[in-house]
Design a protein around this motif. Structure first.
Motif, PDB file in Angstrom:
ATOM      1  N   GLU A 206       0.802  -1.399   0.187  1.00 15.00           N
ATOM      2  CA  GLU A 206      -0.096  -0.639   0.081  1.00 15.00           C
ATOM      3  C   GLU A 206       1.014   1.721  -0.164  1.00 15.00           C
ATOM      4  O   GLU A 206       0.684   2.362  -0.192  1.00 15.00           O
ATOM      5  CB  GLU A 206      -0.875   0.115   1.097  1.00 15.00           C
ATOM      6  N   ILE A 207       1.874   1.609   0.552  1.00 20.78           N
ATOM      7  CA  ILE A 207       2.906   2.743   0.507  1.00 20.78           C
ATOM      8  C   ILE A 207       3.494   3.066  -0.487  1.00 20.78           C
ATOM      9  O   ILE A 207       3.235   3.961  -0.835  1.00 20.78           O
ATOM     10  CB  ILE A 207       4.287   2.184   1.804  1.00 20.78           C
ATOM     11  N   ALA A 208       3.913   1.458  -1.573  1.00 22.40           N
ATOM     12  CA  ALA A 208       3.957   1.661  -2.326  1.00 22.40           C
ATOM     13  C   ALA A 208       3.286   2.401  -3.796  1.00 22.40           C
ATOM     14  O   ALA A 208       3.227   3.105  -4.603  1.00 22.40           O
ATOM     15  CB  ALA A 208       4.920   0.631  -3.546  1.00 22.40           C
ATOM     16  N   ARG A 209       2.214   2.064  -3.266  1.00 21.34           N
ATOM     17  CA  ARG A 209       0.960   2.747  -4.539  1.00 21.34           C
ATOM     18  C   ARG A 209       0.388   3.414  -4.283  1.00 21.34           C
ATOM     19  O   ARG A 209       0.335   4.907  -4.943  1.00 21.34           O
ATOM     20  CB  ARG A 209      -0.616   0.857  -4.188  1.00 21.34           C
ATOM     21  N   ALA A 210       0.935   4.074  -2.957  1.00 23.07           N
ATOM     22  CA  ALA A 210       0.049   5.237  -2.692  1.00 23.07           C
ATOM     23  C   ALA A 210       1.855   6.183  -3.180  1.00 23.07           C
ATOM     24  O   ALA A 210       0.787   7.600  -3.348  1.00 23.07           O
ATOM     25  CB  ALA A 210      -0.055   5.606  -1.443  1.00 23.07           C
ATOM     26  N   ASN A 211       2.251   6.214  -3.018  1.00 22.35           N
ATOM     27  CA  ASN A 211       4.034   6.754  -3.831  1.00 22.35           C
ATOM     28  C   ASN A 211       3.837   6.791  -5.507  1.00 22.35           C
ATOM     29  O   ASN A 211       3.704   8.023  -5.620  1.00 22.35           O
ATOM     30  CB  ASN A 211       5.612   6.303  -3.629  1.00 22.35           C
ATOM     31  N   ILE A 212       3.542   5.987  -5.461  1.00 21.34           N
ATOM     32  CA  ILE A 212       2.805   5.113  -7.266  1.00 21.34           C
ATOM     33  C   ILE A 212       2.145   6.634  -7.502  1.00 21.34           C
ATOM     34  O   ILE A 212       1.602   7.666  -8.832  1.00 21.34           O
ATOM     35  CB  ILE A 212       2.569   4.378  -7.547  1.00 21.34           C
ATOM     36  N   GLN A 213       0.971   6.950  -7.016  1.00 19.55           N
ATOM     37  CA  GLN A 213      -0.369   7.618  -7.238  1.00 19.55           C
ATOM     38  C   GLN A 213       0.339   9.151  -6.803  1.00 19.55           C
ATOM     39  O   GLN A 213       0.141  10.019  -8.016  1.00 19.55           O
ATOM     40  CB  GLN A 213      -1.508   7.486  -5.910  1.00 19.55           C
ATOM     41  N   LYS A 214       0.978   9.280  -5.808  1.00 17.70           N
ATOM     42  CA  LYS A 214       1.961  10.899  -5.570  1.00 17.70           C
ATOM     43  C   LYS A 214       2.519  11.073  -7.123  1.00 17.70           C
ATOM     44  O   LYS A 214       2.454  12.081  -7.427  1.00 17.70           O
ATOM     45  CB  LYS A 214       2.609  10.453  -4.517  1.00 17.70           C
ATOM     46  N   LEU A 215       3.639  10.272  -6.940  1.00 21.67           N
ATOM     47  CA  LEU A 215       4.526  10.844  -8.017  1.00 21.67           C
ATOM     48  C   LEU A 215       3.351  11.133  -9.730  1.00 21.67           C
ATOM     49  O   LEU A 215       4.155  11.683 -10.180  1.00 21.67           O
ATOM     50  CB  LEU A 215       5.540   9.528  -8.651  1.00 21.67           C
ATOM     51  N   ARG A 216       2.511  10.096  -9.584  1.00 20.76           N
ATOM     52  CA  ARG A 216       1.516  10.073 -10.863  1.00 20.76           C
ATOM     53  C   ARG A 216       1.295  11.407 -11.258  1.00 20.76           C
ATOM     54  O   ARG A 216       1.206  12.758 -12.162  1.00 20.76           O
ATOM     55  CB  ARG A 216       0.515   9.112 -11.398  1.00 20.76           C
ATOM     56  N   ALA A 217       0.407  11.376 -10.379  1.00 20.21           N
ATOM     57  CA  ALA A 217       0.079  13.238  -9.725  1.00 20.21           C
ATOM     58  C   ALA A 217       0.476  14.473  -9.658  1.00 20.21           C
ATOM     59  O   ALA A 217       0.439  15.800  -9.677  1.00 20.21           O
ATOM     60  CB  ALA A 217      -0.748  13.380  -8.363  1.00 20.21           C
ATOM     61  N   ARG A 218       2.018  14.581  -9.264  1.00 20.63           N
ATOM     62  CA  ARG A 218       3.068  14.971  -9.349  1.00 20.63           C
ATOM     63  C   ARG A 218       3.810  15.722 -10.746  1.00 20.63           C
ATOM     64  O   ARG A 218       4.070  16.275 -11.554  1.00 20.63           O
ATOM     65  CB  ARG A 218       3.983  15.110  -8.519  1.00 20.63           C
ATOM     66  N   TYR A 219       3.802  13.918 -11.394  1.00 22.79           N
ATOM     67  CA  TYR A 219       4.711  14.683 -12.331  1.00 22.79           C
ATOM     68  C   TYR A 219       4.085  13.543 -13.823  1.00 22.79           C
ATOM     69  O   TYR A 219       4.089  12.893 -14.146  1.00 22.79           O
ATOM     70  CB  TYR A 219       6.381  13.716 -12.465  1.00 22.79           C
TER      71      TYR A 219
END
Length: 134
Positions: A107-120
């Motif tokens: 879940e940490i990895a999934r949330a990080n991917i979502q954050k990075l997709r939104a950011r970049y």
């Protein structure tokens, strides 16, 4: 041998014991976290475990940083396998810290991917990094 590992630079030069002990095989983050938890035990529970694992993780990251310094600043010939072993230790402590906090590594990895997709959304760029909103 797993296709991804065939392409890894220097895999053939890794020590036989390493290649045979850790054969390249797919592993899922939740499996890794579960295995790491089974191999822990010296850290207790609760706040003490969080503190101990955090300090141990910092120590491992420091060891990795020292290898980078020696290889790229001092010119030491450090094989890729040594970096892989240290990154494995770092991964183990990250999994342990997630468990100590009651978090899922997946879940940490999934949330990080979502954050990075939104950011970049178009991938990383210096301009996007400098002018980001989040």
């Amino acid at each position: 041998m797993h296709e991804g590992m065939k392409r890894r630079e220097g895999w053939e030069s890794w020590p036989d014991w390493f290649r045979h002990t850790f054969p390249p095989a797919p592993i899922y983050m939740d499996e890794y976290q579960s295995f790491a938890a089974k191999t822990s035990g010296a850290y207790g529970k609760g706040q003490g475990r969080v503190l101990w694992v955090t300090l141990a993780l910092c120590g491992e990251v420091g060891e990795f940083a020292n290898l980078v310094k020696k290889k790229y600043n001092h010119g030491h010939n450090i094989p890729l396998s040594v970096f892989a072993i240290e990154l494995g230790d770092i991964s183990w402590y990250v999994a342990e810290l997630a468990s100590a906090l009651g978090l899922s590594l997946l879940e940490i990895a999934r949330a990080n991917i979502q954050k990075l997709r939104a950011r970049y959304p178009q991938g990383f760029s210096k301009d996007t990094s400098i002018n980001r909103n989040n």
